[in-house]
Scaffold this motif. Structure first.
Motif, PDB file in Angstrom:
ATOM      1  N   LEU A 104      -4.045  23.499   8.635  1.00  0.00           N
ATOM      2  CA  LEU A 104      -2.913  23.579   7.709  1.00  0.00           C
ATOM      3  C   LEU A 104      -3.212  24.604   6.620  1.00  0.00           C
ATOM      4  CD1 LEU A 104      -2.185  19.765   7.300  1.00  0.00           C
ATOM      5  CD2 LEU A 104      -1.026  21.379   8.806  1.00  0.00           C
ATOM      6  N   PRO A 105      -2.203  25.339   6.137  1.00  0.00           N
ATOM      7  CA  PRO A 105      -2.438  26.316   5.062  1.00  0.00           C
ATOM      8  C   PRO A 105      -2.947  25.626   3.799  1.00  0.00           C
ATOM      9  CG  PRO A 105      -0.297  26.656   6.096  1.00  0.00           C
ATOM     10  CD  PRO A 105      -0.817  25.356   6.610  1.00  0.00           C
ATOM     11  N   THR A 106      -4.017  26.146   3.254  1.00  0.00           N
ATOM     12  CA  THR A 106      -4.632  25.514   2.084  1.00  0.00           C
ATOM     13  C   THR A 106      -3.712  25.513   0.880  1.00  0.00           C
ATOM     14  OG1 THR A 106      -6.772  26.293   2.880  1.00  0.00           O
ATOM     15  CG2 THR A 106      -6.676  25.552   0.611  1.00  0.00           C
ATOM     16  N   ASP A 107      -2.914  26.563   0.699  1.00  0.00           N
ATOM     17  CA  ASP A 107      -2.068  26.651  -0.494  1.00  0.00           C
ATOM     18  C   ASP A 107      -0.789  25.845  -0.371  1.00  0.00           C
ATOM     19  OD1 ASP A 107      -1.338  28.292   1.538  1.00  0.00           O
ATOM     20  OD2 ASP A 107      -0.819  30.016   0.307  1.00  0.00           O
ATOM     21  N   LEU A 108      -0.577  25.126   0.745  1.00  0.00           N
ATOM     22  CA  LEU A 108       0.652  24.341   0.920  1.00  0.00           C
ATOM     23  C   LEU A 108       0.387  22.847   1.024  1.00  0.00           C
ATOM     24  CD1 LEU A 108       2.676  26.537   3.449  1.00  0.00           C
ATOM     25  CD2 LEU A 108       2.907  26.423   0.965  1.00  0.00           C
ATOM     26  N   ILE A 109      -0.829  22.399   0.780  1.00  0.00           N
ATOM     27  CA  ILE A 109      -1.146  20.980   0.869  1.00  0.00           C
ATOM     28  C   ILE A 109      -2.146  20.632  -0.218  1.00  0.00           C
ATOM     29  CG2 ILE A 109      -2.948  21.410   2.585  1.00  0.00           C
ATOM     30  CD1 ILE A 109      -2.274  18.688   3.806  1.00  0.00           C
ATOM     31  N   ASP A 110      -2.019  19.425  -0.768  1.00  0.00           N
ATOM     32  CA  ASP A 110      -2.910  18.954  -1.837  1.00  0.00           C
ATOM     33  C   ASP A 110      -3.238  17.491  -1.608  1.00  0.00           C
ATOM     34  OD1 ASP A 110      -3.171  21.175  -3.882  1.00  0.00           O
ATOM     35  OD2 ASP A 110      -1.006  21.077  -3.683  1.00  0.00           O
ATOM     36  N   PRO A 111      -4.448  17.075  -1.969  1.00  0.00           N
ATOM     37  CA  PRO A 111      -4.768  15.641  -1.909  1.00  0.00           C
ATOM     38  C   PRO A 111      -4.156  14.897  -3.086  1.00  0.00           C
ATOM     39  CG  PRO A 111      -6.661  16.888  -2.689  1.00  0.00           C
ATOM     40  CD  PRO A 111      -5.613  17.903  -2.347  1.00  0.00           C
ATOM     41  N   ILE A 112      -3.760  13.667  -2.838  1.00  0.00           N
ATOM     42  CA  ILE A 112      -3.225  12.792  -3.883  1.00  0.00           C
ATOM     43  C   ILE A 112      -4.251  11.698  -4.129  1.00  0.00           C
ATOM     44  CG2 ILE A 112      -1.330  11.283  -4.569  1.00  0.00           C
ATOM     45  CD1 ILE A 112      -0.610  14.230  -4.311  1.00  0.00           C
ATOM     46  N   TYR A 113      -4.744  11.620  -5.371  1.00  0.00           N
ATOM     47  CA  TYR A 113      -5.777  10.651  -5.715  1.00  0.00           C
ATOM     48  C   TYR A 113      -5.137   9.383  -6.259  1.00  0.00           C
ATOM     49  CZ  TYR A 113      -8.957  14.571  -5.186  1.00  0.00           C
ATOM     50  OH  TYR A 113      -9.660  15.632  -4.678  1.00  0.00           O
ATOM     51  N   ASP A 114      -5.848   8.270  -6.057  1.00  0.00           N
ATOM     52  CA  ASP A 114      -5.300   6.960  -6.397  1.00  0.00           C
ATOM     53  C   ASP A 114      -5.583   6.563  -7.836  1.00  0.00           C
ATOM     54  OD1 ASP A 114      -3.910   4.637  -5.630  1.00  0.00           O
ATOM     55  OD2 ASP A 114      -5.790   3.535  -5.486  1.00  0.00           O
ATOM     56  N   GLY A 118       0.815  -1.209   0.000  1.00  0.00           N
ATOM     57  CA  GLY A 118       0.000   0.000   0.000  1.00  0.00           C
ATOM     58  C   GLY A 118       0.841   1.249   0.000  1.00  0.00           C
ATOM     59  N   GLN A 119       1.921   1.249   0.798  1.00  0.00           N
ATOM     60  CA  GLN A 119       2.789   2.419   0.834  1.00  0.00           C
ATOM     61  C   GLN A 119       3.493   2.622  -0.485  1.00  0.00           C
ATOM     62  OE1 GLN A 119       5.460   2.322   4.116  1.00  0.00           O
ATOM     63  NE2 GLN A 119       3.860   2.477   5.677  1.00  0.00           N
ATOM     64  N   SER A 120       3.978   1.510  -1.074  1.00  0.00           N
ATOM     65  CA  SER A 120       4.703   1.652  -2.337  1.00  0.00           C
ATOM     66  C   SER A 120       3.786   2.161  -3.437  1.00  0.00           C
ATOM     67  CB  SER A 120       5.324   0.309  -2.727  1.00  0.00           C
ATOM     68  OG  SER A 120       4.296  -0.661  -2.934  1.00  0.00           O
ATOM     69  N   GLY A 121       2.500   1.708  -3.444  1.00  0.00           N
ATOM     70  CA  GLY A 121       1.575   2.224  -4.436  1.00  0.00           C
ATOM     71  C   GLY A 121       1.317   3.700  -4.272  1.00  0.00           C
ATOM     72  N   PHE A 122       1.177   4.145  -3.016  1.00  0.00           N
ATOM     73  CA  PHE A 122       0.972   5.563  -2.749  1.00  0.00           C
ATOM     74  C   PHE A 122       2.193   6.371  -3.172  1.00  0.00           C
ATOM     75  CE2 PHE A 122       0.874   8.938   0.754  1.00  0.00           C
ATOM     76  CZ  PHE A 122       0.206   9.824  -0.070  1.00  0.00           C
ATOM     77  N   LEU A 123       3.378   5.905  -2.830  1.00  0.00           N
ATOM     78  CA  LEU A 123       4.595   6.630  -3.182  1.00  0.00           C
ATOM     79  C   LEU A 123       4.838   6.610  -4.689  1.00  0.00           C
ATOM     80  CD1 LEU A 123       6.941   5.498  -0.288  1.00  0.00           C
ATOM     81  CD2 LEU A 123       5.453   7.482  -0.423  1.00  0.00           C
ATOM     82  N   LYS A 124       4.436   5.520  -5.350  1.00  0.00           N
ATOM     83  CA  LYS A 124       4.584   5.464  -6.803  1.00  0.00           C
ATOM     84  C   LYS A 124       3.720   6.527  -7.468  1.00  0.00           C
ATOM     85  CE  LYS A 124       4.011   2.365 -10.754  1.00  0.00           C
ATOM     86  NZ  LYS A 124       3.608   1.013 -11.191  1.00  0.00           N
ATOM     87  N   MET A 144     -11.239   9.859  -7.704  1.00  0.00           N
ATOM     88  CA  MET A 144     -12.322   9.419  -6.836  1.00  0.00           C
ATOM     89  C   MET A 144     -11.833   9.101  -5.437  1.00  0.00           C
ATOM     90  SD  MET A 144     -14.896   6.143  -7.151  1.00  0.00           S
ATOM     91  CE  MET A 144     -13.626   5.046  -6.533  1.00  0.00           C
ATOM     92  N   ILE A 145     -10.691   8.441  -5.319  1.00  0.00           N
ATOM     93  CA  ILE A 145     -10.203   7.959  -4.031  1.00  0.00           C
ATOM     94  C   ILE A 145      -8.993   8.780  -3.617  1.00  0.00           C
ATOM     95  CG2 ILE A 145      -9.331   5.971  -2.766  1.00  0.00           C
ATOM     96  CD1 ILE A 145     -10.632   4.196  -4.881  1.00  0.00           C
ATOM     97  N   ILE A 146      -9.072   9.375  -2.429  1.00  0.00           N
ATOM     98  CA  ILE A 146      -7.923  10.096  -1.877  1.00  0.00           C
ATOM     99  C   ILE A 146      -7.043   9.091  -1.152  1.00  0.00           C
ATOM    100  CG2 ILE A 146      -7.189  11.865  -0.242  1.00  0.00           C
ATOM    101  CD1 ILE A 146      -9.708  13.390  -0.821  1.00  0.00           C
ATOM    102  N   LYS A 147      -5.836   8.916  -1.658  1.00  0.00           N
ATOM    103  CA  LYS A 147      -4.897   7.980  -1.065  1.00  0.00           C
ATOM    104  C   LYS A 147      -4.104   8.620   0.059  1.00  0.00           C
ATOM    105  CE  LYS A 147      -3.112   3.813  -1.177  1.00  0.00           C
ATOM    106  NZ  LYS A 147      -3.940   2.621  -0.938  1.00  0.00           N
ATOM    107  N   GLY A 148      -3.892   9.905  -0.028  1.00  0.00           N
ATOM    108  CA  GLY A 148      -3.120  10.616   0.982  1.00  0.00           C
ATOM    109  C   GLY A 148      -2.992  12.074   0.598  1.00  0.00           C
ATOM    110  N   TYR A 149      -2.072  12.756   1.260  1.00  0.00           N
ATOM    111  CA  TYR A 149      -1.855  14.186   1.020  1.00  0.00           C
ATOM    112  C   TYR A 149      -0.361  14.448   0.945  1.00  0.00           C
ATOM    113  CZ  TYR A 149      -6.654  14.252   2.699  1.00  0.00           C
ATOM    114  OH  TYR A 149      -7.992  13.999   2.864  1.00  0.00           O
ATOM    115  N   ILE A 150      -0.005  15.499   0.236  1.00  0.00           N
ATOM    116  CA  ILE A 150       1.385  15.940   0.152  1.00  0.00           C
ATOM    117  C   ILE A 150       1.464  17.359   0.706  1.00  0.00           C
ATOM    118  CG2 ILE A 150       1.177  16.758  -2.232  1.00  0.00           C
ATOM    119  CD1 ILE A 150       4.237  14.991  -0.767  1.00  0.00           C
TER     120      ILE A 150
END
Length: 582
Positions: free
Chosen positions: A195-205, A9-15, A210-216
């Motif tokens: 958290l500041p809105t302009d410094l973080i974004d969702p990462i979709y899978d 799961g982590q490797s897929g997210f990081l990929k 559709m699916i939020i896998k995490g945030y950067i």
């Protein structure tokens, strides 16, 4: 096996991160170990229902759907002067939206919306927790409610709720980091940091977003020699359950990022600002009153008449003043005279030289065009137009009620969007404490709801109840319609409500009988009844209920377990025929 799935799961997210972000040489093992040591804790906690459903979906379960979408790109031709001018840079977009929000009319409309979003109930709560489709006992429910009160206090809605909703309307997104103690994860979430809105974004899978896998998170690192200068950014991956994410629910045209609600008013805002500037310029130009000189030139030849007219103009343009350097009066140029007057030559046979006055703009006081665009701006922001005029009084007409009802429903949708993000964070809190599995809870068992807006929404609910009561009374009085059926059909009561209502009717009748005994026998009527000889049918006007010949003191009346929504459990004094099933 679990460790292998976790690493996969982590490797897929990081990929996906490597495919999406503009950097390639990043040691993510160091990032997760040093910059975000709590990633593994949240990786094993929280809800994965959406991801599980997608993996079993025929539409979403394709090989290409799990490929990163790459860089976000926006068509530059989409930017027009009065249309949506969306910048690719997130910081630029946020800055543009904040400038729009500072516009007076937009600011007033946002204040109207945010004021309606935050309202307290009789208990002083702004948001409440309820349970649905679950049979857990009251003690467990109270434990969960206690945890919810602790969790919701982290956000301090009483003081910051207005600011949160305003930021959601302007920026379109809210991010709250969940704070835990790594050595005491059983204590759950200990706080929430915005958290500041302009410094973080969702990462979709997947490419459908559709699916939020995490945030950067882009954490700025400042230059130690120049604290005002950002030296670099540390890119920190964060798990989905590590952040409470709340968005507007609105996508851009490419469905690559979220847009705030204020984007709906961009065109109206541009038009209104341009119209206001045009009106100001028009008034400045047309406001002065000018003079018109009609000069009689007789039968002069055209060149001579033109020279004569120029001479008069020159004399009018100049004004006499005293100059110490020239020791006398001199002619000085007067530009204001040139701007204020018009000169025309008149031929022989006219009435002679005349001076008339040219009026300024006649429609400078008319603002119908401006009011039109102000109304258009308020419509774009879904604010009722009757709130535009602060001097307007309350008018309960059908048109205004319908407009206010639409506004109330919009507020409820906005509150539900906000409550959805808070619910995910609260479930993560319960899972960290182990209560979610211990009480065998599911996500649909927990429901968070803000207090609905007051005024017109409550008025409409009262009108709906009045209509139901009117229909019930008219049908229940008909001998061919059973009252119990009318209660179920037109009042919407279920079997438990009907039985509880019957029990309350019995207790009301018992209370009325007890009040009659007190009125006739005094407050000590029970003692007098107990002291009366056995079989005495009356003692000072007192008497046992019909059918009671034992002479014993009647039981205590009032109270009991019959409550709406619970099954009555009062046993009858004597066997009675069974009631037909409701």
């Amino acid at each position: 096996m679990a460790d292998q799935q976790k690493q996969t799961g982590q490797s897929g997210f990081l990929k996906n991160l490597v495919n999406k972000l503009p950097y390639q040489s990043v040691d993510f093992n160091k990032v997760l170990g040093d910059l975000n040591p709590k990633y593994d804790t949240f990786q094993d906690t929280g809800m994965r229902r959406v991801e599980a459903l997608a993996k079993n979906s025929i539409f979403y379960n394709n090989d290409f759907n799990n490929t990163g979408a790459g860089q976000v790109s926006v068509d530059g031709n989409y930017s027009a002067l009065v249309y949506a001018n969306v910048e690719e840079n997130k910081g630029g977009r946020m800055r543009d939206y904040r400038i729009m929000a500072a516009f007076s009319e937009i600011s007033d409309a946002l204040d109207e919306i945010c004021d309606e979003c935050i309202s307290k109930d009789d208990s002083g709560n702004i948001i409440n927790l309820s349970f649905r489709n679950t049979d857990i006992d009251e003690e467990k429910q109270q434990n969960i409610k206690d945890e919810f009160e602790k969790y919701i206090d982290y956000f301090n809605f009483e003081k910051k709720g207005f600011e949160y909703f305003r930021q959601l309307l302007i920026e379109g997104e809210l991010y709250f980091e969940h704070i835990i103690h790594q050595g005491y994860t059983d204590d759950g979430i200990l706080g929430a940091v915005a958290l500041p809105t302009d410094l973080i974004d969702p990462i979709y899978d997947n490419i459908q977003n559709m699916i939020i896998k995490g945030y950067i998170l882009r954490k700025p690192i400042f230059d130690p020699n120049k604290p005002e200068k950002i030296e670099k950014f540390d890119f920190i991956p964060m798990d989905d359950n590590q952040v409470s994410y709340i968005n507007s629910g609105i996508w851009n045209q490419d469905k690559t990022f979220r847009l705030p609600f204020i984007e709906n008013a961009r065109r109206a805002y541009r038009q209104l600002s341009l119209v206001e500037d045009a009106i100001v310029i028009y008034r400045l130009v047309r406001a002065p009153e000018r003079l018109v000189f009609n000069v009689d030139v007789g039968n002069m030849a055209p060149p001579k008449a033109e020279a004569y007219l120029r001479k008069l103009i020159q004399e009018y343009w100049s004004k006499k003043t005293f100059d110490t350097n020239q020791s006398g009066q001199v002619q000085k140029f007067n530009p204001q005279s040139m701007l204020d007057s018009f000169w025309f030559a008149k031929r022989a046979g006219s009435e002679g030289t005349s001076v008339t006055q040219l009026q300024g703009g006649a429609n400078l006081g008319e603002l119908s065009d401006l009011i039109y665009f102000v109304n258009k701006l308020y419509k774009a922001l879904k604010v009722p137009l009757n709130r535009l005029n602060p001097e307007s009084t309350f008018d309960d007409s059908q048109n205004i009620l319908r407009e206010e009802l639409k506004f109330a429903k919009f507020i409820i949708r906005l509150q539900q969007q906000f409550a959805g993000g808070l619910k995910n964070g609260f479930i993560t809190h319960l899972k960290l404490k182990g209560l979610f599995e211990e009480y065998d809870l599911k996500a649909h068992n927990i429901h968070l709801e803000f207090n609905v807006p007051t005024n017109f929404y409550e008025l409409r609910e009262s009108q709906k109840l009045e209509l139901k009561a009117t229909n019930f009374n008219s049908l229940a009085s008909n001998e061919f319609v059973a009252a119990t059926y009318a209660q179920k059909r037109y009042l919407g009561w279920n079997d438990v409500d009907i039985k509880a209502n019957r029990e309350f009717l019995r207790k009301d009748a018992e209370l009325q009988w007890e009040i009659q005994q007190i009125g006739s026998g005094g407050p000590n009527w029970r003692d007098d009844l107990q002291a009366a000889p056995a079989g005495d049918a009356a003692a000072g006007g007192l008497g046992a209920p019909a059918g009671d010949v034992s002479g014993e003191t009647p039981p205590e009346f009032g109270g009991g377990p019959a409550e709406a929504g619970t099954e009555p459990s009062v046993e009858p004094a004597a066997p009675a025929p069974e009631e037909p099933e409701v």
